[in-house]
Design a protein around this motif. Sequence first.
Motif: not given
Length: 333
Positions: A36-47, A208-221, A223-226
């Motif tokens: 599966y790709l990071p967006n949850g869809k099946p990955a095509s032709r990966v190794k 101001k919880y850093v781990l939650a801010l970073r986690g949310l930022g990663y999720c948005q990455l 989801q391409k919400q740059f």
Amino acid sequence: MKLGRGGLLLCLMAVSVSAQLGGVGGPGFIVFGRVYLPNGKPASRVKVYLEMPNGLNRYIPCDDGGNYEFRGMPGGRYKVKAVNPDALEQFSDPAESDSTRAYANRVQVDVYLRLPIKTSAANAKPEVISVAEVSQNIPKSARKAFEQGVKLQKENQSDKALAQFDQAIAQYPAYFQALTERGNLRMTRNQFNEAATDFIAALKLNEKYVLALRGLGYCQLQQKQFDAAIANLESAYKLAPQAGLTLMLLGYANLSVEHYEPARECLTESLRLDPQGAARAHVYLAEILAQEQKFKEAAEEIQAYLKVNPQAADAAALKEMAAKWQAQGKAKP
């Protein structure tokens, strides 16, 4: 063109044609699954790479639906990982199973591609205790469930860990640390919407919880919400400016929207702060240099990353890329 992290043994480079076309036939177990790709869809032709109980390795490409199958495998424990040659920033942790879990001689092992989100415990910087944490009155049973969840998560028992986090949050709904850890767990399952919901809930309790801010930022990455990712990762960085991983993700976010100079600054600083934990920044810097047609320097960045992580999952692909850039650098007038 995106770049990514990972590791690969040398023996994987010498693979039979029959393995490349679909595995080894004959008696034994069938190891199969879907990538599966990071967006949850099946990955095509990966190794897809399989490490067998005897230490030997096999490689096949999955099909257009992300499905793979290795036949004729000996009994024992299997490790499966995947590399996406079209998006090298994606990687997978080895997914493991064994023949005792087989049904009709078939062992299913699904693989999930993702981006790096955590640094090693050895490189982790101690977090400052905030007022919000000091003022918490967490019941002992909730704290025990949370600590058990963290332990189970480290042991890769994600279902049991999730149940413990659920229990901790049910007993103490203001437990923003448990919400954040549940979000981290959901990210490893590519459940980015659910993970983002947990991080947002945590930030409502402690903005101001850093781990939650970073986690949310990663999720948005993912989801391409740059733009939103950049805003949250910048907030995390301001609160914890010594966290190299945050800067690496912030650099990747800027790179994704072609803000090359801010990306370069973040990535370079992340390597200064945490040369090992943020080593993947070398690969992202290589992409910037390649965009600038500085192929020799780009190849050197790849080599610097492989020096830190010589067994990374995509090492073979990165070596090939570095060789290509070296050749282009020599050919450039």
